[in-house]
Write an enzyme that holds these catalytic residues in place. Structure first.
Site, PDB file in Angstrom:
ATOM      1  N   LYS A  75       0.822  -1.217   0.000  1.00  0.00           N
ATOM      2  CA  LYS A  75       0.000   0.000   0.000  1.00  0.00           C
ATOM      3  C   LYS A  75       0.854   1.265   0.000  1.00  0.00           C
ATOM      4  O   LYS A  75       0.602   2.190  -0.767  1.00  0.00           O
ATOM      5  CB  LYS A  75      -0.909   0.020   1.243  1.00  0.00           C
ATOM      6  CG  LYS A  75      -2.330  -0.363   1.000  1.00  0.00           C
ATOM      7  CD  LYS A  75      -3.274  -0.019   2.108  1.00  0.00           C
ATOM      8  CE  LYS A  75      -2.701   0.019   3.490  1.00  0.00           C
ATOM      9  NZ  LYS A  75      -2.116  -1.244   3.953  1.00  0.00           N
ATOM     10  N   THR A  77       4.011   1.592  -0.838  1.00  0.00           N
ATOM     11  CA  THR A  77       4.749   1.658  -2.106  1.00  0.00           C
ATOM     12  C   THR A  77       3.848   2.201  -3.212  1.00  0.00           C
ATOM     13  O   THR A  77       4.266   3.057  -4.012  1.00  0.00           O
ATOM     14  CB  THR A  77       5.259   0.253  -2.485  1.00  0.00           C
ATOM     15  OG1 THR A  77       6.081  -0.243  -1.423  1.00  0.00           O
ATOM     16  CG2 THR A  77       6.057   0.281  -3.771  1.00  0.00           C
ATOM     17  N   ARG A  98       1.614   7.827   7.282  1.00  0.00           N
ATOM     18  CA  ARG A  98       1.869   7.600   8.710  1.00  0.00           C
ATOM     19  C   ARG A  98       3.359   7.421   8.978  1.00  0.00           C
ATOM     20  O   ARG A  98       4.109   7.030   8.087  1.00  0.00           O
ATOM     21  CB  ARG A  98       1.135   6.338   9.187  1.00  0.00           C
ATOM     22  CG  ARG A  98      -0.373   6.451   9.199  1.00  0.00           C
ATOM     23  CD  ARG A  98      -1.015   5.130   9.575  1.00  0.00           C
ATOM     24  NE  ARG A  98      -0.708   4.106   8.583  1.00  0.00           N
ATOM     25  CZ  ARG A  98      -0.885   2.798   8.781  1.00  0.00           C
ATOM     26  NH1 ARG A  98      -1.336   2.363   9.947  1.00  0.00           N
ATOM     27  NH2 ARG A  98      -0.606   1.940   7.834  1.00  0.00           N
ATOM     28  N   LYS A 109       7.369  -7.160  10.347  1.00  0.00           N
ATOM     29  CA  LYS A 109       6.816  -6.481   9.173  1.00  0.00           C
ATOM     30  C   LYS A 109       7.814  -5.547   8.489  1.00  0.00           C
ATOM     31  O   LYS A 109       7.674  -5.223   7.329  1.00  0.00           O
ATOM     32  CB  LYS A 109       5.560  -5.699   9.581  1.00  0.00           C
ATOM     33  CG  LYS A 109       4.719  -5.226   8.393  1.00  0.00           C
ATOM     34  CD  LYS A 109       3.430  -4.589   8.870  1.00  0.00           C
ATOM     35  CE  LYS A 109       2.556  -4.188   7.688  1.00  0.00           C
ATOM     36  NZ  LYS A 109       3.128  -3.094   6.901  1.00  0.00           N
ATOM     37  N   PHE A 385       4.322  -8.309  -9.497  1.00  0.00           N
ATOM     38  CA  PHE A 385       5.521  -9.062  -9.112  1.00  0.00           C
ATOM     39  C   PHE A 385       6.008  -9.822 -10.333  1.00  0.00           C
ATOM     40  O   PHE A 385       5.214 -10.177 -11.225  1.00  0.00           O
ATOM     41  CB  PHE A 385       5.197 -10.038  -7.976  1.00  0.00           C
ATOM     42  CG  PHE A 385       5.069  -9.372  -6.623  1.00  0.00           C
ATOM     43  CD1 PHE A 385       6.096  -9.443  -5.698  1.00  0.00           C
ATOM     44  CD2 PHE A 385       3.919  -8.663  -6.285  1.00  0.00           C
ATOM     45  CE1 PHE A 385       5.982  -8.819  -4.459  1.00  0.00           C
ATOM     46  CE2 PHE A 385       3.795  -8.040  -5.054  1.00  0.00           C
ATOM     47  CZ  PHE A 385       4.839  -8.132  -4.139  1.00  0.00           C
ATOM     48  N   TRP A 413       7.198  -0.382  -7.832  1.00  0.00           N
ATOM     49  CA  TRP A 413       8.375  -0.862  -7.085  1.00  0.00           C
ATOM     50  C   TRP A 413       9.591  -0.867  -8.013  1.00  0.00           C
ATOM     51  O   TRP A 413      10.659  -0.402  -7.642  1.00  0.00           O
ATOM     52  CB  TRP A 413       8.126  -2.267  -6.532  1.00  0.00           C
ATOM     53  CG  TRP A 413       9.218  -2.719  -5.585  1.00  0.00           C
ATOM     54  CD1 TRP A 413       9.208  -2.643  -4.231  1.00  0.00           C
ATOM     55  CD2 TRP A 413      10.495  -3.290  -5.945  1.00  0.00           C
ATOM     56  NE1 TRP A 413      10.394  -3.120  -3.710  1.00  0.00           N
ATOM     57  CE2 TRP A 413      11.202  -3.524  -4.735  1.00  0.00           C
ATOM     58  CE3 TRP A 413      11.109  -3.613  -7.140  1.00  0.00           C
ATOM     59  CZ2 TRP A 413      12.491  -4.080  -4.708  1.00  0.00           C
ATOM     60  CZ3 TRP A 413      12.409  -4.148  -7.121  1.00  0.00           C
ATOM     61  CH2 TRP A 413      13.079  -4.384  -5.907  1.00  0.00           C
TER      62      TRP A 413
END
Length: 561
Positions: A75, A77, A98, A109, A385, A413
């Site tokens: 999210k 990214t 955040r 994580k 991916f 990404w």
């Protein structure tokens, strides 16, 4: 030429950053409106907010996701990549995110700076201490805890019932050993013996207040309302009663200023506050979001975990309190998460499996429906991916088109903003051609128990809600105390639409089990605890902390991800 795939931290450390004053100047921010924390970080002075207060707001885009795998689905990214892509497309866009907690960073994580070529930098600073906001929140929280015990020791003029102290200490680290404890040794010098608890800073009410407060005056009013205990007559005792508000505000005064850093493509990002979405309300500060809307034509923000948690709370809690109206939602999903929701083990989700994808896509369907219930247009973003197959991508593309839902493949990404151009085009198309008819899931006047039922049935697909006797009693007490009109913040597992992490996909025939209900009066919502969710996480068997190091020779931090 090396074909090595660089890690996130290697990409971040290889980047050439611009001075934050230069990044800010590109969006009309004067150097005197910044409070610099070195060359690449700054807090923003209230002078800028005052100067821009009459400017029109930009469009608000929320990024959320389906129910994730334990690895997360990108999210942040996607949020950063979309922001970069919109700026590449000639739009003026600012992200609002955040701040990361140290707990997940050293746990399982990892950090929260995005990934690949869609990151915010300096990523090491962001993930480790940053500008000290979390520490200020922790200090304010624990000052209040200390004042409670001090008041009791010095005569207890407020007649606090020591068995009904509900305020918990906090720390910004996963430490299961301090969840529940007995403190004090019984003597006057060492404090009264009583039960106490720690929660993680991201789950604290101070964090929630910090993120909901529009300015310092509002912060102090909210701090004053915090209920810390009940007296021997059963009446609430507040932080205001303890005369704690001024000192807490003094600790928080610098933290209350939004932080600015940059993406790898030098677009500004406001990062402020960091409540978790599975045990808190999961959104960055109202103050940062509103400022981002004034600075750009578009603001891209995110809400934690899946749309059943973060997005619902963004809509029903944050938007309700701040008067925000989102124009579009980007719903992030990955093929691996859909296959995970189709019953494939986490370690096998990278393998082609069209049948599992067909089974798991019901999770995506439910989240699309949930967002549409709020009247906001939605665009599905497939976070790509290398292991994704054409057959699988064609299937999900056709599936979404059959549901009249826009969809785009996102390669942010790997390619940064360029890899998000297709997504940006779809988002702009939706904003320009579909009006947002945003509305809340429930009204303020709906009884508290019915608000809880509405969320459970409409968002999660539950048949009903089961209240433990104490939870039901607390609903009645809170209603009698005048808190029945507040919105509800659900603490629930992020891995399932239900409160059972093992129920993947789109479960049916289940009930939500409510084990406790309490009020965060200063934050302005009622918290509902479900299932086995914990407000103080623990570390895994092999914590990420084992791999993090500082190299004296190079001056670099390694092992962050």
């Amino acid at each position: 030429m090396s074909n090595k795939i660089l890690s996130d931290i290697e990409i971040a450390q290889a980047a050439e950053l611009k001075p934050i004053t230069e990044v800010a100047a590109g969006f009309g921010i004067k150097e005197e409106e910044l409070e610099l924390y070195g060359k690449y970080k700054a807090k923003i002075s209230p002078d800028l907010e005052k100067r821009l207060e009459n400017n029109p707001d930009g469009k608000l885009i929320l990024v959320t996701a389906i129910n994730p795998t334990p690895a997360g689905e990108g999210k942040t990214t996607t949020t950063i990549g979309l922001t970069q892509a919109l700026n590449l497309s000639g739009k003026k866009c600012v992200a609002a995110l955040r701040e990361p907690s140290l707990g997940p960073c050293f746990g399982i994580k990892g950090g929260a700076a995005g990934g690949g070529y869609s990151q915010v930098v300096p990523m090491e600073d962001l993930n480790l201490h940053f500008t000290g906001d979390f520490h200020a929140i922790t200090a304010a929280n624990n000052l209040l805890a200390a004042l409670i015990d001090n008041h009791i020791m010095h005569g207890n003029a407020l007649r606090i019932d020591t068995k009904r102290i509900i305020w918990k200490r906090c720390m910004d680290m996963n430490d299961r050993a301090v969840r529940d404890m007995v403190i004090g040794l019984g003597s006057r010098a060492n404090g009264q013996i009583r039960e106490d608890h720690f929660i993680i800073t991201a789950a604290s009410e101070i964090m929630a207040i910090f993120c909901m407060a529009k300015d310092m005056a509002d912060l102090k009013e909210r701090l004053k309302k915090i209920i810390v205990a009940f007296d021997i007559d059963g009446e609430p005792v507040t932080a205001g009663d303890l005369k704690a508000v001024g000192a807490m505000a003094a600790l928080l005064k610098d933290a209350m200023l939004p932080n600015m850093i940059q993406t790898l493509e030098h677009t500004p990002v406001l990062i402020h506050g960091g409540p978790f979405a599975n045990i808190a309300h999961g959104c960055n500060s109202v103050r940062a979001t509103k400022l981002a809307l004034k600075l750009g034509d578009y603001c891209v923000t995110e809400a934690g975990f899946g749309a059943d948690l973060g997005a619902e709370k963004f809509f029903d809690i944050k938007c309700r309190a701040a008067g925000l109206k989102p124009d579009a939602v980007v719903l992030v999903c990955t093929l691996r998460a859909l296959k995970y929701n189709g019953g494939v083990a986490k370690e096998d989700t990278s393998e082609p499996n069209l049948e599992a994808l067909k089974r798991g896509i019901v999770n995506l369907d439910k989240h699309i429906e949930n967002i549409q219930r709020f009247g906001v247009p939605v665009v599905v973003a497939i976070n790509a991916f290398a292991t994704d197959t054409k057959e699988e991508l064609d299937f999900i593309d056709k599936h979404c088109r059959n549901k009249n839902c826009e969809i785009a493949l996102s390669n942010v990404w790997e390619k940064g903003g360029e890899g998000g151009i297709a997504l940006a085009e779809k988002v702009l198309k939706v904003i320009e051609n579909e009006n947002s008819d945003f509305h809340m899931l429930y009204t303020d006047n709906l009884p508290l128990e019915e608000k809880i039922r509405t969320i459970a049935r409409e968002m999660y697909g539950a048949d009903d809600v089961e209240f433990e006797s104490e939870a039901r009693k607390n609903v009645e007490i809170l209603t009698d105390m005048g808190f029945g009109k507040l919105p509800v913040c659900v603490a629930k597992t992020q891995y399932s639409l239900s409160d059972d992490a093992s129920k993947l996909g789109r479960p049916s025939g289940f009930k939500i089990h409510v084990r406790d209900v309490y009020v965060s009066a200063g934050a302005g919502f009622v918290v509902m605890l479900t299932g086995k969710v914990l407000t103080m996480p623990g570390l895994p068997t092999v914590p990420a902390a084992h791999s993090i190091d500082y190299e004296e020779e190079t001056g670099k931090i390694t092992g962050l991800f």
